[in-house]
Design an enzyme around this catalytic site. Structure first.
Site, mmCIF file in Angstrom:
data_model
loop_
_atom_site.group_PDB
_atom_site.id
_atom_site.type_symbol
_atom_site.label_atom_id
_atom_site.label_comp_id
_atom_site.label_asym_id
_atom_site.label_seq_id
_atom_site.Cartn_x
_atom_site.Cartn_y
_atom_site.Cartn_z
ATOM 1 N N ASP A 70 0.829 -1.216 0.000
ATOM 2 C CA ASP A 70 0.000 0.000 0.000
ATOM 3 C C ASP A 70 0.864 1.268 0.000
ATOM 4 O O ASP A 70 2.084 1.211 0.127
ATOM 5 C CB ASP A 70 -0.931 0.006 1.220
ATOM 6 C CG ASP A 70 -0.239 -0.473 2.508
ATOM 7 O OD1 ASP A 70 -0.941 -0.858 3.444
ATOM 8 O OD2 ASP A 70 1.008 -0.469 2.558
ATOM 9 N N ASN A 141 -7.321 -2.891 14.357
ATOM 10 C CA ASN A 141 -8.735 -3.221 14.041
ATOM 11 C C ASN A 141 -8.838 -4.440 13.122
ATOM 12 O O ASN A 141 -9.892 -4.724 12.585
ATOM 13 C CB ASN A 141 -9.432 -2.014 13.402
ATOM 14 C CG ASN A 141 -8.819 -1.628 12.054
ATOM 15 O OD1 ASN A 141 -7.896 -2.292 11.574
ATOM 16 N ND2 ASN A 141 -9.324 -0.573 11.451
ATOM 17 N N HIS A 143 -7.219 -4.895 10.265
ATOM 18 C CA HIS A 143 -7.080 -4.666 8.816
ATOM 19 C C HIS A 143 -5.809 -5.303 8.266
ATOM 20 O O HIS A 143 -4.829 -5.503 8.972
ATOM 21 C CB HIS A 143 -7.181 -3.182 8.468
ATOM 22 C CG HIS A 143 -6.002 -2.324 8.810
ATOM 23 N ND1 HIS A 143 -6.142 -1.020 9.248
ATOM 24 C CD2 HIS A 143 -4.677 -2.539 8.766
ATOM 25 C CE1 HIS A 143 -4.958 -0.497 9.454
ATOM 26 N NE2 HIS A 143 -4.056 -1.401 9.162
ATOM 27 N N GLU A 148 -9.812 -2.140 5.350
ATOM 28 C CA GLU A 148 -10.413 -1.905 6.651
ATOM 29 C C GLU A 148 -11.585 -2.854 6.893
ATOM 30 O O GLU A 148 -12.068 -3.499 5.950
ATOM 31 C CB GLU A 148 -10.886 -0.447 6.742
ATOM 32 C CG GLU A 148 -9.779 0.598 6.560
ATOM 33 C CD GLU A 148 -8.860 0.747 7.768
ATOM 34 O OE1 GLU A 148 -8.106 1.729 7.797
ATOM 35 O OE2 GLU A 148 -8.868 -0.116 8.692
HETATM 36 C C1 GLP Z 1 -0.686 0.105 8.391
HETATM 37 C C2 GLP Z 1 -0.286 -0.706 7.174
HETATM 38 C C3 GLP Z 1 -0.438 -2.187 7.429
HETATM 39 C C4 GLP Z 1 0.263 -2.556 8.737
HETATM 40 C C5 GLP Z 1 -0.399 -1.788 9.869
HETATM 41 C C6 GLP Z 1 0.214 -2.157 11.223
HETATM 42 O O1 GLP Z 1 -2.045 0.176 8.468
HETATM 43 N N1 GLP Z 1 -1.086 -0.342 6.017
HETATM 44 O O2 GLP Z 1 0.138 -2.909 6.341
HETATM 45 O O3 GLP Z 1 0.176 -3.954 8.974
HETATM 46 O O4 GLP Z 1 -0.210 -0.380 9.633
HETATM 47 O O5 GLP Z 1 1.387 -1.390 11.403
HETATM 48 P P1 GLP Z 1 2.387 -1.665 12.631
HETATM 49 O O6 GLP Z 1 3.217 -2.825 12.199
HETATM 50 O O7 GLP Z 1 3.171 -0.393 12.750
HETATM 51 O O8 GLP Z 1 1.539 -1.973 13.838
#
Ligand code: GLP
Length: 240
Positions: A70, A141, A143, A148
């Site tokens: 993303d 959440n 995702h 989402e």
């Molecule tokens: C963002 C990214 C996800 C990632 C999530 C969790 O939303 N789009 O790909 O898994 O954050 O991030 P973190 O690893 O910092 O908790």
């Protein structure tokens, strides 16, 4: 689904070695397929382990081919908050991975071109031999990438609005006031097309999402539960 109760550091070592095997097979021409990679704090030890292996000459970086999950939109790759800037900093630049070995959604894509850009991203994955290994994190959440809660499981690469819960997370760039409100993301269907999926989920904040995956019913309200439908998933977690 394979469950590995371990630390983020041990998971990083194991996953980085797995990527060395993938790159070596590509270098020999005995495997095709690309990596699909995440950003965020969770994969930092993984990218650190890859940098170390590359520095030792154990990672065939010349055979590298990766897509990322993303990117914020609109957001220039030069913007320090961009996921491309994160990957350049944490992996691509230190490992000497060239631009032509990297596929990334373009945060500067004109709005009128987004549908074509997202379709072209999916086409380039197929042209690359598909996704051999998708490494994903999970949002608090539940995702996956920026899919989402409520996202259909056959979703593909597209423009999305970010949930308030995502934008309210500590560390979200600019917070809910000034931070990005939209992004480009691969879909859940895109992730499920990968031949192998590894989920990294560590820390108390991810415990409920991990519990939903392990014990919950498959539900669009918890996108991470889509992984229950995939035949080749390994979960590295310290959330018991
Ligand atoms: C963002 C990214 C996800 C990632 C999530 C969790 O939303 N789009 O790909 O898994 O954050 O991030 P973190 O690893 O910092 O908790």
């Amino acid at each position: 689904m394979k469950w590995m109760m371990t630390s983020a550091e041990s998971a990083a070592e194991e996953l980085a070695q797995r990527c060395c095997v993938w790159a070596a097979a590509r270098q020999r021409g005995s495997a095709s397929g690309a990596l699909l990679l995440p950003t965020g704090s969770t994969p930092l030890p993984f990218y650190g382990a890859l940098r170390q292996l590359a520095a030792q000459g154990s990672l065939a970086t010349e055979a590298w081919l990766s897509f990322n999950l993303d990117e914020y939109w609109p957001c220039a790759a030069s913007d320090p908050i961009s996921f491309r800037a994160f990957m350049d900093r944490e992996l691509f630049a230190p490992c000497g991975i060239a631009d032509e070995q990297i596929a990334f959604l373009d945060g500067t894509c004109a709005e009128a071109e987004l549908t074509a850009h997202c379709a072209a991203y999916e086409d380039s994955m197929r042209a690359a031999g598909g996704i051999e290994l998708a490494v994903v994190g999970v949002g608090v959440n539940g995702h996956l990438a920026f899919n989402e809660p409520g996202t259909p499981w056959d979703s593909r690469t597209r423009r999305v609005a970010l949930a308030q819960t995502t934008r309210a997370r500590p560390g979200f760039p600019g917070g809910t006031e000034h931070g990005p409100s939209e992004a480009l993301t691969v879909g859940i269907g895109t992730i499920l097309d990968a031949r192998e999926i590894v989920l990294l989920a560590f820390g108390e904040a991810k415990a409920e999402a991990v519990r939903q995956l392990r014990e919950g019913k498959a539900s669009e309200e918890w996108p991470v539960t889509a992984l229950q439908t995939h035949p080749n998933v390994t979960v590295y977690t310290d959330c018991c």
